[in-house]
Design an enzyme around this catalytic site. Structure first.
Site, PDB file in Angstrom:
ATOM      1  N   ASP A   1     -65.258 -50.728 -15.462  1.00 17.30           N
ATOM      2  CA  ASP A   1     -64.717 -51.726 -14.543  1.00 17.30           C
ATOM      3  C   ASP A   1     -64.066 -51.150 -13.296  1.00 17.30           C
ATOM      4  OD1 ASP A   1     -62.523 -50.647 -15.835  1.00 17.30           O
ATOM      5  OD2 ASP A   1     -61.401 -52.522 -15.827  1.00 17.30           O
ATOM      6  N   GLU A   2     -64.210 -49.860 -13.048  1.00 19.76           N
ATOM      7  CA  GLU A   2     -63.635 -49.316 -11.818  1.00 19.76           C
ATOM      8  C   GLU A   2     -64.419 -48.105 -11.344  1.00 19.76           C
ATOM      9  OE1 GLU A   2     -59.818 -47.238 -11.909  1.00 19.76           O
ATOM     10  OE2 GLU A   2     -59.848 -47.351 -14.096  1.00 19.76           O
TER      11      GLU A   2
ATOM     12  N   ASP B   1     -61.652 -52.130  -8.487  1.00 17.20           N
ATOM     13  CA  ASP B   1     -61.166 -52.341  -9.852  1.00 17.20           C
ATOM     14  C   ASP B   1     -61.355 -53.818 -10.213  1.00 17.20           C
ATOM     15  OD1 ASP B   1     -59.990 -51.951 -12.292  1.00 17.20           O
ATOM     16  OD2 ASP B   1     -57.980 -51.536 -11.534  1.00 17.20           O
TER      17      ASP B   1
END
Length: 360
Positions: A107-108, A13
């Site tokens: 983003d993860e 993350d």
């Protein structure tokens, strides 16, 4: 359980991704409270820097509320093309270690490194190397959670944020879960947590005392999932290159939306998220569905299907505006807006579709 415990799952993350990219690219923003989002009066915070979070600024918060909490807050317009480019750089680093990559958003992602391509001895070492390479190539930090299933890996990635990592080993899973408040569980939202509290369920230990039948009776099909995670079990595999039937995004607002201007501004991030997916994958869709949740939690969806796929973000916005107009006048305030695209044309059987839900 033995098969599950033999897996090595990493949840990666990025730390305050959008805001961190803006601070990286503009030195004047470094060390200052930054909010990525719309206008101060009608916009919504898409992401907040850690400096802004110290004042209570959070994603999905109305920009006007964020400004009251942090008068020195600096608003920056989102640059989704840049975020997408950085996300692809990060994805390339993941691919050096495993082909089993399940993106959750820009983003993860979840990575199954049970058999990693570099034959490293531990998932902990894999996560350390990946985070170091991300920092070297992007000048951005990432946090990681390592465990034997996706549920625990997700929990673990929040435990050492920012710029850290945490491991939950098989022998630790049950004790880790039982000490948490149910509202901290990934997959249990505010409303569900409140319902559990009404039933006397406050912690993971309390949840584990309930029978699966009881949980199904009170929470439907999700009851089986709650029964499993209370026992630190999650057999969901990391699935790469899933062909999706739809792609969507949604935002929950801290203050109700009540005007037409607020509605369109609130829907905009979801539409941008959906179109970013279309641009990245070449997948287009014909049906736009707008999801609305009123302040009393009543849900409503409205869909429009076009004879041909949407070919621009402007076209999506036009139809989204028409759908929102059909809701007027509002019977009550709106606390959530979402947009999803379906009837997807994959532009050929070999085009992979992936989930891309931006953390708004």
């Amino acid at each position: 359980m033995e098969q599950e415990e033999s897996r090595k799952i990493i949840h990666l993350d990025m730390d305050a991704f959008y805001a961190s990219v803006e601070q990286r690219d503009n030195p004047a923003l470094r060390g200052r409270p930054v909010a990525v989002g719309g206008s101060r009066q009608r916009g919504v915070v898409a992401a907040a820097s850690y400096e802004a979070r110290q004042f209570g600024v959070r994603s999905a918060m109305a920009s006007s509320v964020a400004k009251r909490k942090c008068p020195e807050l600096i608003f920056v317009k989102p640059r989704f093309e840049v975020y997408k480019e950085v996300s692809l750089q990060i994805r390339e680093i993941f691919a050096e270690y495993t082909p089993l990559i399940e993106p959750v958003s820009l983003d993860e992602a979840y990575l199954d490194v049970t058999h990693n391509l570099k034959q490293l001895a531990s998932a902990t070492q894999v996560a350390q190397e990946i985070r170091a390479k991300i920092l070297e190539k992007t000048q951005l930090t990432a946090s990681a959670g390592i465990s034997y299933n996706k549920f625990l890996a997700k929990l673990a990635s929040d435990y050492r944020k920012p710029n850290g990592q945490f491991v939950i080993k098989p022998a630790q899973g049950l004790a880790f879960v039982e000490a948490l408040m149910v509202g901290q569980f990934h997959g249990i939202g505010h409303v569900t947590a409140a319902r559990m509290n009404q039933l006397g369920i406050f912690t993971g230990w309390d949840l584990r005392q309930q029978t699966e039948t009881f949980l199904r009776q009170n929470f439907g099909k999700a009851g089986a999932y709650y029964y499993a995670i209370a026992r630190a079990r999650d057999n969901r595999p990391v699935v790469a290159d899933r062909v999706r039937k739809s792609v969507g995004s949604e935002t929950t607002f801290e203050e109700d939306l009540t005007t037409q201007e607020e509605l369109m501004s609130g829907l905009q991030p979801a539409l941008e998220s959906v179109w970013s997916y279309c641009e990245r994958t070449g997948v287009l869709g014909r049906t736009l569905t707008v999801k609305v949740k009123y302040n009393d939690f009543q849900l409503l969806t409205r869909s429009r299907t076009c004879p041909a796929p949407f070919t621009s973000q402007a076209a999506l916005e036009q139809v989204g505006r028409e759908v929102l107009s059909s809701l007027w006048p509002l019977p009550k305030g709106i606390r959530l807006l979402g947009a999803s695209l379906s009837n997807l044309d994959t532009m050929g059987e070999d085009t992979p579709g992936r989930q891309l839900l931006l953390p708004l």
